[in-house]
Write a protein that holds these residues in place. Sequence first.
Motif, short mmCIF file in Angstrom:
data_model
loop_
_atom_site.label_atom_id
_atom_site.label_comp_id
_atom_site.label_asym_id
_atom_site.label_seq_id
_atom_site.Cartn_x
_atom_site.Cartn_y
_atom_site.Cartn_z
N THR A 103 -23.15 51.81 24.18
CA THR A 103 -22.80 50.24 24.86
C THR A 103 -21.78 49.93 24.47
OG1 THR A 103 -25.68 50.77 24.42
CG2 THR A 103 -24.95 49.14 23.37
N CYS A 104 -21.98 48.28 24.53
CA CYS A 104 -21.03 47.29 24.45
C CYS A 104 -21.43 45.95 24.18
CB CYS A 104 -19.59 47.32 25.31
SG CYS A 104 -18.34 48.63 25.19
N ILE A 105 -21.12 45.24 22.89
CA ILE A 105 -21.46 43.63 22.80
C ILE A 105 -20.41 42.82 21.63
CG2 ILE A 105 -23.79 44.53 22.69
CD1 ILE A 105 -23.28 44.26 19.01
N ALA A 106 -20.77 41.89 22.62
CA ALA A 106 -19.92 41.10 22.05
C ALA A 106 -20.43 40.17 20.81
CB ALA A 106 -19.12 39.75 23.35
N ASP A 157 -18.81 40.55 11.86
CA ASP A 157 -20.15 41.73 11.98
C ASP A 157 -21.04 41.69 12.29
OD1 ASP A 157 -21.02 38.26 11.64
OD2 ASP A 157 -21.33 38.35 9.04
N PHE A 158 -20.84 41.28 13.76
CA PHE A 158 -22.08 41.15 14.82
C PHE A 158 -23.13 41.02 13.95
CE2 PHE A 158 -18.07 43.43 16.18
CZ PHE A 158 -18.19 43.24 17.42
N GLY A 159 -23.43 39.53 13.82
CA GLY A 159 -25.02 39.26 13.35
C GLY A 159 -25.70 39.38 14.13
N SER A 160 -26.54 38.25 14.13
CA SER A 160 -27.55 37.67 15.29
C SER A 160 -27.80 37.83 16.69
CB SER A 160 -28.67 37.20 14.69
OG SER A 160 -28.08 35.39 14.47
N LEU A 161 -26.40 36.76 16.69
CA LEU A 161 -25.56 36.59 17.58
C LEU A 161 -25.18 36.93 19.09
CD1 LEU A 161 -26.21 34.14 20.10
CD2 LEU A 161 -24.29 33.17 18.71
N THR A 162 -25.79 38.07 19.75
CA THR A 162 -24.45 39.28 20.65
C THR A 162 -25.04 38.53 21.67
OG1 THR A 162 -26.38 40.64 19.94
CG2 THR A 162 -24.43 40.52 18.40
N TYR A 163 -24.36 39.72 22.55
CA TYR A 163 -24.20 39.35 23.76
C TYR A 163 -24.17 40.93 24.65
CZ TYR A 163 -23.39 38.15 28.74
OH TYR A 163 -23.64 37.99 30.53
N ASP A 164 -24.99 41.49 25.16
CA ASP A 164 -25.05 43.18 26.15
C ASP A 164 -23.45 42.60 27.41
OD1 ASP A 164 -26.69 43.88 24.02
OD2 ASP A 164 -28.15 44.54 25.27
N TYR A 177 -15.29 38.61 19.39
CA TYR A 177 -15.06 40.22 19.22
C TYR A 177 -16.12 41.07 19.84
CZ TYR A 177 -13.14 37.89 14.86
OH TYR A 177 -12.22 37.09 14.22
N LEU A 178 -15.80 42.54 20.26
CA LEU A 178 -15.95 43.34 20.99
C LEU A 178 -16.46 44.34 20.22
CD1 LEU A 178 -17.48 43.70 24.13
CD2 LEU A 178 -15.38 44.32 24.34
N GLN A 179 -17.46 44.57 20.08
CA GLN A 179 -17.91 46.31 19.48
C GLN A 179 -18.61 47.53 20.40
OE1 GLN A 179 -20.17 47.04 15.11
NE2 GLN A 179 -21.82 47.25 17.17
N LYS A 239 -18.45 54.21 16.73
CA LYS A 239 -18.18 52.96 17.02
C LYS A 239 -16.78 52.46 16.76
CE LYS A 239 -22.65 51.43 15.19
NZ LYS A 239 -23.30 50.64 16.72
N THR A 240 -16.53 51.22 17.76
CA THR A 240 -15.35 51.38 17.64
C THR A 240 -15.56 49.17 17.97
OG1 THR A 240 -12.85 51.27 18.68
CG2 THR A 240 -14.62 51.01 20.22
N VAL A 241 -14.14 48.77 17.67
CA VAL A 241 -14.26 47.37 17.39
C VAL A 241 -13.19 46.48 17.35
CG1 VAL A 241 -14.68 45.45 16.19
CG2 VAL A 241 -16.34 47.05 15.66
N VAL A 242 -12.91 45.53 18.67
CA VAL A 242 -11.64 45.26 19.42
C VAL A 242 -12.16 43.71 19.34
CG1 VAL A 242 -12.42 44.88 21.60
CG2 VAL A 242 -9.48 45.06 21.03
N GLY A 243 -11.06 42.63 18.63
CA GLY A 243 -10.71 40.96 18.68
C GLY A 243 -9.57 40.83 17.59
N PRO A 244 -10.13 39.39 17.58
CA PRO A 244 -10.57 38.40 18.45
C PRO A 244 -9.73 37.84 19.61
CG PRO A 244 -9.05 37.46 16.67
CD PRO A 244 -9.38 38.88 16.67
N ILE A 245 -11.31 37.65 21.09
CA ILE A 245 -9.75 36.97 22.08
C ILE A 245 -10.49 35.81 21.88
CG2 ILE A 245 -10.64 37.11 24.46
CD1 ILE A 245 -11.94 39.20 24.00
N ARG A 246 -9.39 34.83 22.98
CA ARG A 246 -9.99 33.19 22.56
C ARG A 246 -9.44 32.81 23.41
NH1 ARG A 246 -8.05 32.16 15.43
NH2 ARG A 246 -8.97 33.25 14.73
N LEU A 247 -9.66 31.85 23.54
CA LEU A 247 -8.78 30.92 24.88
C LEU A 247 -7.88 29.94 25.29
CD1 LEU A 247 -12.56 29.29 25.97
CD2 LEU A 247 -11.89 30.83 27.04
N LYS A 248 -6.76 29.89 26.09
CA LYS A 248 -6.06 29.33 25.90
C LYS A 248 -5.20 28.16 25.51
CE LYS A 248 -3.15 33.21 28.88
NZ LYS A 248 -2.11 33.04 30.29
#
Length: 612
Positions: free
Chosen positions: A446-449, A454-461, A500-502, A537-546
């Motif tokens: 599983t990977c969520i963004a 802290d991967f609160g209530s707003l996540t995207y699968d 962020y990606l977890q 679990k592993t976490v990576v980020g942040p990703i930002r737009l140029k």
Amino acid sequence: MQALRQFLLLPLIAALALAQDNSIESTGGFCCCCSSVGGPRCGASLHEQNKALRIELNANANCAWQIQRNTNQTVRLVFSHFKFAPSSSCETESIKIYDGPSTNSPLLGQVCNDTDAVPVLQSSSDSLTFIITTNSVAFTRNFFVFYYYFSPETRLENCGGQLTGPNGTFTSPNYPAAYPAFTYCVWHIQTAKNSKIKLQFQDLFLELDKNCQFDFAAVYDGLTTNTGLIGKVCGVAQPKFESSSNVMTVALFTDYANSYRGFSAQYTSVPLPGPVEPDTLLTCSSDSMKIVLSKSYLASLGYKETDLQLRDPSCSPVITNSVIFSFPLASCGTTKKDDGQSITYTNIISLSPTGNIITRQKSVQIIAKCKMENNSTLEVIYVTKSNIVQNTTAVGRYNVSMSFYDSDSFSKPIHQSPYYVDLNQTLFAQVSLHSTDPNLSVFVDTCIASPQPDFGSLTYDLIRSGCNKDDTVVTYPPLEHYGRFKFNAFRFLQRSPSVYLQCDILICDSKNANSRCTEGCISRQKRAISSYMWKTKTVVGPIRLKRNLRSAHNSESLAKADAEDTPNPQQYSFYTLSFVVLISNIIIVVAVILKYHKRQAGYGYQKIPNSY
């Protein structure tokens, strides 16, 4: 008087138990798979809120029971009695429990002849499946199992807990009143080192049954209910138990009917006789196993550091103030076992005197096990009657990391943070397992963004249960210790400039063709991977737009330009003074010129008087 009352109650309890036992065998509403003229039924689909099953099977059975109910509760399954064919192995006869509606669901546990516990298993959703397989030996196998649905957030008062004093007491819930139905309480007792525990049930009144199948207390030698069962008690009694070390566990199980007053128990700690408790240390990591033994402990047993060896004698220790064995997990004779719930690495240190024809010393083995789970470290000492055996188990974690790469060759990792990307740019992610065991495989379950770390209530699968949930996600075939996938960059609407990606990562034995890592995508509703003891679990980020990067650069450039164009206070004072001096000089020059021209005009226009 108390003893007389208990004596008079015993026949009544026995009669009630016998009546209930007979009702189980005779009523179809409570019994499943009982012997009949046409032979025992094989498997069933169960939808009740709770149910008890008496199962009898003969040779060559392969029967599956599915427990499923449309509810937000979870299932607890208790195998309070099981009897397989004598001398059967776990490979030929077993009960396998799956965390889901079918045998394709994750394996939750296994029960067989070697199981030294009362198996209690709990689902992560509203369904469970178990399958019983028997070998060809002509023998009637007997099993008693009950299950019930419950809400995990529901807690009973005075039910279980940690007991750490040198002595203490504890009671069943509501004691001396009747205990509740469907009670499952666990007490962990831990006293000082170099001691053992004596447990006395001062009062025990549980439902009586010859196999203690309905309501019972189970006592374990150690801090776990997975192994080390000392005994199981029910009815009216005052039993005593004794541990082999400073840790003991007591569990209470009750079904839905015939509640009594329960129990009151007291424990005390006493010093351990014989040699001092081994001064040892076991450390487990993804790469290695490290065992440290003190020379004082070896001397207390009558051994020297030269008397020690691993399974592979060529792996010798480093001897300083202690004796240190440190070696990769897959070396020095280490064995690996995948039991469906954890992966365990085991090695044995043997202590035997050298250079003697005879000996009067006890042979000693130190069994070191690294159990790869998400849990804390646990060390337990076991002492047998014939030999002194130290069984030290440490619970370790696999070391896993995740990085982004610049292309699908996965040769150049991205080290910058934040990682600035273009919208819809293809991002390449790799999960790496850092282990010396070559027979392990990695699976990205599983990977969520999330816009927040802290991967609160707003996540995207992006990936869920091995299934790609985003249209741009592409997963690569597994490669040794790596799990790889790619997806297109995106941003969260009006939320945050960062992503962020977890990821939940599963570690499997690559030699196991039926492991979760080989199953790929499994569509599951309300399913978590908590049943996987070897997940991480592993976490990576942040990703930002140029464009955010360009905005930041533009802001810096404007600020720099403003700084260059705006004089500082000292420069401003200098310019003001120069301007004043310049104006003063101009005024002086103009005044002089005007005065000169005025004097010249007076001489030219002076009137000449008349001569006459």
